[in-house]
Write an enzyme that holds these catalytic residues in place. Structure first.
Site, PDB file in Angstrom:
ATOM      1  N   THR A 236       6.932  37.459  12.117  1.00  0.00           N
ATOM      2  CA  THR A 236       6.551  37.590  10.871  1.00  0.00           C
ATOM      3  C   THR A 236       7.217  39.186  10.558  1.00  0.00           C
ATOM      4  O   THR A 236       7.489  39.312   9.133  1.00  0.00           O
ATOM      5  CB  THR A 236       5.251  37.733  10.413  1.00  0.00           C
ATOM      6  OG1 THR A 236       4.397  38.307  10.943  1.00  0.00           O
ATOM      7  CG2 THR A 236       4.681  36.134  10.756  1.00  0.00           C
ATOM      8  N   THR A 237       6.927  39.968  11.515  1.00  0.00           N
ATOM      9  CA  THR A 237       7.315  41.386  11.526  1.00  0.00           C
ATOM     10  C   THR A 237       8.576  41.716  10.228  1.00  0.00           C
ATOM     11  O   THR A 237       9.571  41.144  10.382  1.00  0.00           O
ATOM     12  CB  THR A 237       7.612  42.033  12.691  1.00  0.00           C
ATOM     13  OG1 THR A 237       6.642  41.857  13.490  1.00  0.00           O
ATOM     14  CG2 THR A 237       7.479  43.593  12.458  1.00  0.00           C
ATOM     15  N   ASN A 238       8.106  42.695   9.433  1.00  0.00           N
ATOM     16  CA  ASN A 238       9.077  42.702   8.221  1.00  0.00           C
ATOM     17  C   ASN A 238      10.032  43.834   8.546  1.00  0.00           C
ATOM     18  O   ASN A 238       9.462  44.877   9.358  1.00  0.00           O
ATOM     19  CB  ASN A 238       8.481  43.027   7.065  1.00  0.00           C
ATOM     20  CG  ASN A 238       8.174  41.931   6.192  1.00  0.00           C
ATOM     21  OD1 ASN A 238       8.964  40.844   6.167  1.00  0.00           O
ATOM     22  ND2 ASN A 238       7.024  41.626   5.380  1.00  0.00           N
TER      23      ASN A 238
ATOM     24  N   HIS B 161      14.312  37.068   3.072  1.00  0.00           N
ATOM     25  CA  HIS B 161      13.062  37.260   2.688  1.00  0.00           C
ATOM     26  C   HIS B 161      12.841  38.682   2.239  1.00  0.00           C
ATOM     27  O   HIS B 161      12.461  39.698   2.848  1.00  0.00           O
ATOM     28  CB  HIS B 161      12.029  37.097   3.778  1.00  0.00           C
ATOM     29  CG  HIS B 161      10.558  37.229   3.517  1.00  0.00           C
ATOM     30  ND1 HIS B 161       9.833  36.697   2.546  1.00  0.00           N
ATOM     31  CD2 HIS B 161       9.737  38.073   4.094  1.00  0.00           C
ATOM     32  CE1 HIS B 161       8.514  36.918   2.570  1.00  0.00           C
ATOM     33  NE2 HIS B 161       8.364  37.944   3.230  1.00  0.00           N
TER      34      HIS B 161
ATOM     35  N   ARG C 100      10.298  45.680   1.773  1.00  0.00           N
ATOM     36  CA  ARG C 100      10.278  45.288   3.076  1.00  0.00           C
ATOM     37  C   ARG C 100      11.496  45.893   4.070  1.00  0.00           C
ATOM     38  O   ARG C 100      11.181  46.289   5.229  1.00  0.00           O
ATOM     39  CB  ARG C 100      10.269  43.768   3.160  1.00  0.00           C
ATOM     40  CG  ARG C 100       9.052  42.863   2.729  1.00  0.00           C
ATOM     41  CD  ARG C 100       9.606  41.563   2.612  1.00  0.00           C
ATOM     42  NE  ARG C 100       8.543  40.530   2.120  1.00  0.00           N
ATOM     43  CZ  ARG C 100       8.576  40.339   0.691  1.00  0.00           C
ATOM     44  NH1 ARG C 100       9.562  40.344  -0.116  1.00  0.00           N
ATOM     45  NH2 ARG C 100       7.625  39.626   0.126  1.00  0.00           N
TER      46      ARG C 100
ATOM     47  N   GLY D 116      -3.750  41.945  13.919  1.00  0.00           N
ATOM     48  CA  GLY D 116      -4.026  42.484  12.416  1.00  0.00           C
ATOM     49  C   GLY D 116      -4.494  41.257  11.623  1.00  0.00           C
ATOM     50  O   GLY D 116      -5.000  40.240  11.868  1.00  0.00           O
ATOM     51  N   ARG D 117      -4.045  41.622  10.480  1.00  0.00           N
ATOM     52  CA  ARG D 117      -4.600  40.693   9.429  1.00  0.00           C
ATOM     53  C   ARG D 117      -3.642  39.314   9.476  1.00  0.00           C
ATOM     54  O   ARG D 117      -4.361  38.278   9.479  1.00  0.00           O
ATOM     55  CB  ARG D 117      -4.213  41.072   7.946  1.00  0.00           C
ATOM     56  CG  ARG D 117      -5.223  42.073   7.535  1.00  0.00           C
ATOM     57  CD  ARG D 117      -4.957  42.617   6.113  1.00  0.00           C
ATOM     58  NE  ARG D 117      -5.529  43.990   5.985  1.00  0.00           N
ATOM     59  CZ  ARG D 117      -6.776  44.402   5.560  1.00  0.00           C
ATOM     60  NH1 ARG D 117      -7.476  43.480   5.480  1.00  0.00           N
ATOM     61  NH2 ARG D 117      -7.021  45.452   5.188  1.00  0.00           N
ATOM     62  N   VAL D 118      -2.379  39.546   9.665  1.00  0.00           N
ATOM     63  CA  VAL D 118      -1.586  38.196   9.865  1.00  0.00           C
ATOM     64  C   VAL D 118      -2.069  37.470  11.010  1.00  0.00           C
ATOM     65  O   VAL D 118      -2.345  36.110  11.147  1.00  0.00           O
ATOM     66  CB  VAL D 118      -0.037  38.295   9.680  1.00  0.00           C
ATOM     67  CG1 VAL D 118       0.697  37.185   9.970  1.00  0.00           C
ATOM     68  CG2 VAL D 118       0.325  39.022   8.360  1.00  0.00           C
TER      69      VAL D 118
HETATM   70  P1  NAI Z   1      -1.692  44.880  10.425  1.00  0.00           P
HETATM   71  O1  NAI Z   1      -1.516  46.128  10.303  1.00  0.00           O
HETATM   72  O2  NAI Z   1      -2.814  44.414   9.859  1.00  0.00           O
HETATM   73  O3  NAI Z   1      -1.478  44.191  11.723  1.00  0.00           O
HETATM   74  C1  NAI Z   1      -0.429  44.634  12.679  1.00  0.00           C
HETATM   75  C2  NAI Z   1      -0.916  44.696  14.169  1.00  0.00           C
HETATM   76  O4  NAI Z   1       0.104  44.976  15.088  1.00  0.00           O
HETATM   77  C3  NAI Z   1      -1.897  45.996  14.353  1.00  0.00           C
HETATM   78  O5  NAI Z   1      -3.366  45.500  14.727  1.00  0.00           O
HETATM   79  C4  NAI Z   1      -1.199  46.842  15.294  1.00  0.00           C
HETATM   80  O6  NAI Z   1      -2.141  47.253  16.353  1.00  0.00           O
HETATM   81  C5  NAI Z   1      -0.479  45.900  16.069  1.00  0.00           C
HETATM   82  N1  NAI Z   1       0.552  46.291  16.965  1.00  0.00           N
HETATM   83  C6  NAI Z   1       1.638  47.242  16.541  1.00  0.00           C
HETATM   84  N2  NAI Z   1       2.489  47.348  17.563  1.00  0.00           N
HETATM   85  C7  NAI Z   1       1.992  46.607  18.575  1.00  0.00           C
HETATM   86  C8  NAI Z   1       2.684  46.189  19.784  1.00  0.00           C
HETATM   87  N3  NAI Z   1       3.536  46.751  20.356  1.00  0.00           N
HETATM   88  N4  NAI Z   1       2.137  45.225  20.457  1.00  0.00           N
HETATM   89  C9  NAI Z   1       0.978  44.583  20.050  1.00  0.00           C
HETATM   90  N5  NAI Z   1       0.499  44.610  18.918  1.00  0.00           N
HETATM   91  C10 NAI Z   1       1.101  45.643  18.143  1.00  0.00           C
HETATM   92  O7  NAI Z   1      -0.354  44.142   9.691  1.00  0.00           O
HETATM   93  P2  NAI Z   1      -0.201  42.567   9.108  1.00  0.00           P
HETATM   94  O8  NAI Z   1      -0.695  42.461   7.559  1.00  0.00           O
HETATM   95  O9  NAI Z   1      -0.838  41.603   9.833  1.00  0.00           O
HETATM   96  O10 NAI Z   1       1.360  42.328   9.062  1.00  0.00           O
HETATM   97  C11 NAI Z   1       1.883  42.345  10.186  1.00  0.00           C
HETATM   98  C12 NAI Z   1       3.328  42.349   9.920  1.00  0.00           C
HETATM   99  O11 NAI Z   1       3.869  41.036   9.355  1.00  0.00           O
HETATM  100  C13 NAI Z   1       3.914  43.543   9.131  1.00  0.00           C
HETATM  101  O12 NAI Z   1       5.258  43.710   9.525  1.00  0.00           O
HETATM  102  C14 NAI Z   1       4.053  42.704   7.833  1.00  0.00           C
HETATM  103  O13 NAI Z   1       4.927  43.315   7.079  1.00  0.00           O
HETATM  104  C15 NAI Z   1       4.600  41.363   8.331  1.00  0.00           C
HETATM  105  N6  NAI Z   1       4.171  40.356   7.342  1.00  0.00           N
HETATM  106  C16 NAI Z   1       5.481  39.521   7.027  1.00  0.00           C
HETATM  107  C17 NAI Z   1       5.156  38.363   6.240  1.00  0.00           C
HETATM  108  C18 NAI Z   1       6.382  37.361   6.127  1.00  0.00           C
HETATM  109  O14 NAI Z   1       6.167  36.504   5.235  1.00  0.00           O
HETATM  110  N7  NAI Z   1       7.522  37.526   6.853  1.00  0.00           N
HETATM  111  C19 NAI Z   1       4.230  38.013   5.325  1.00  0.00           C
HETATM  112  C20 NAI Z   1       2.841  39.218   5.566  1.00  0.00           C
HETATM  113  C21 NAI Z   1       3.101  40.082   6.619  1.00  0.00           C
END
Ligand code: NAI
Length: 309
Positions: free
Chosen positions: A116-118, A173, A86, A8-10
């Site tokens: 990173t997953t929240n 966090h 979160r 995804g985005r991250v």
């Molecule tokens: P996103 O929705 O853009 O991407 C998440 C991706 O995970 C999707 O492409 C989805 O298909 C994939 N996914 C879901 N289940 C899966 C699995 N079992 N196996 C493989 N891929 C799977 O979300 P984004 O923005 O990339 O955020 C990802 C996570 O990181 C979120 O939980 C978000 O809250 C967290 N996050 C944490 C930060 C931190 O500082 N700790 C900062 C920004 C985001």
């Protein structure tokens, strides 16, 4: 090889940042959505060709393709929407993280794993329990981001580069994060000596709210900062730099705390999170730190028990 699970985005921003900095020659992107990681990989390979970077990116829907990875970065799971905390993601993301942990254990048993997953301090606990790897090899993001956010906001007021600031943010966090400007330094001088009480309060508030501010403005959560932070962590591990970076690590008595992951300063090297740096907190700082630790512990209670063993 570095594998990123969750394209995804991250995940995509992290791949781009790793590529730009040539942290490794091989990056694998894995996601459950058909075509997504393959499409991202193709685009990223084109970027590498344009910029002359010696990096190959592979996209896959098969967890087996992480075999041979020395670092695995988990960015899979639900992200918060405007107005959400979160912490509210804990129960749903625990299932995803536990499932991925089983795959990492199977295909990359010697890897160093970052997540990173929240809510990240809680999800990394789930990961740790499931992986059963030594604690040095299980690391939660996002101290690298929270500390630099603090440095950024301070730099905007005092007119000194964020790179000259050594910022301290402890604990969760999340909403109960504990930024500590009095313990943060500008070349040996406490940051608090550069700022008024009101300015300190302002940068603390902005640091805690930074993620929500981004989400409220553009309707999706941050990705460039996390990609950059994960890059410096992966680079420090790959090159055995012994850099001090904040991260959420398993405390086993440090700071008088046991059996919880929270943000603290950590020495990063080839073994992962090699050593926790313990700061001397005064009574008031310790009280605030413990409040933040308690918030993580309370959030852990919302995770279904089968994911905590
Ligand atoms: P996103 O929705 O853009 O991407 C998440 C991706 O995970 C999707 O492409 C989805 O298909 C994939 N996914 C879901 N289940 C899966 C699995 N079992 N196996 C493989 N891929 C799977 O979300 P984004 O923005 O990339 O955020 C990802 C996570 O990181 C979120 O939980 C978000 O809250 C967290 N996050 C944490 C930060 C931190 O500082 N700790 C900062 C920004 C985001």
């Amino acid at each position: 090889m570095i594998t990123i699970i969750g394209a995804g985005r991250v995940g995509a921003s992290t791949a781009y940042s790793l590529l730009m900095n040539e942290v490794d020659t091989e990056i694998t992107l894995i996601d459950i959505v058909q075509g997504l990681p393959q499409g991202e990989a193709l685009d990223l390979n084109h970027a590498a060709a344009i910029l002359g970077k010696s990096v190959t990116v592979k996209g896959s829907n098969d967890y087996k393709d992480m075999e041979g990875s020395d670092i695995v970065i988990i960015t899979a799971g639900l992200a918060r929407k405007p107005g959400m905390t979160r912490e509210q993601l804990a129960a749903q993301n625990a299932e995803i993280v536990a499932g991925i942990a089983d795959q990492v254990r199977k295909y990359a048993p010697n890897s160093i794993v970052m997540l990173t997953t929240n809510p990240s301090d809680v999800m990394v606990y789930v990961l740790y329990k499931r992986l059963k790897f030594p604690r040095e090899r299980v690391i939660g993001f996002s101290g690298a981001l929270d500390t630099r956010r603090l440095a950024y906001y301070a730099s905007q007021i005092i007119g000194i580069s964020p790179s000259a600031i050594i910022p301290v943010v402890l604990g969760q966090h999340g909403e109960n994060m504990y930024p500590v400007p009095e313990a943060s330094m500008v070349y040996g001088k406490p940051l608090s000596e550069f700022l008024t009480k009101e300015q300190m309060d302002e940068i603390v508030k902005k640091t805690i709210q930074a993620g929500a501010d981004i989400t409220n403005l553009r309707k999706f959560s941050s990705n460039w900062g996390p990609g950059a932070g994960l890059t410096i962590m992966a680079d420090a591990i790959k090159k055995d730099r012994k850099t001090v970076i904040e991260a959420s690590v398993y405390l086993d008595g440090e700071y008088g705390v046991k059996d919880v992951f929270v943000e603290v300063p950590v020495v990063f090297g080839k073994r992962g999170a090699e050593k926790v740096i313990e700061l001397n907190l005064n009574a008031e700082q310790r009280r605030k730190f413990m409040e933040s630790v308690e918030a993580v512990k309370n959030n852990l209670k919302t995770v279904p028990p089968q994911y905590l063993q």
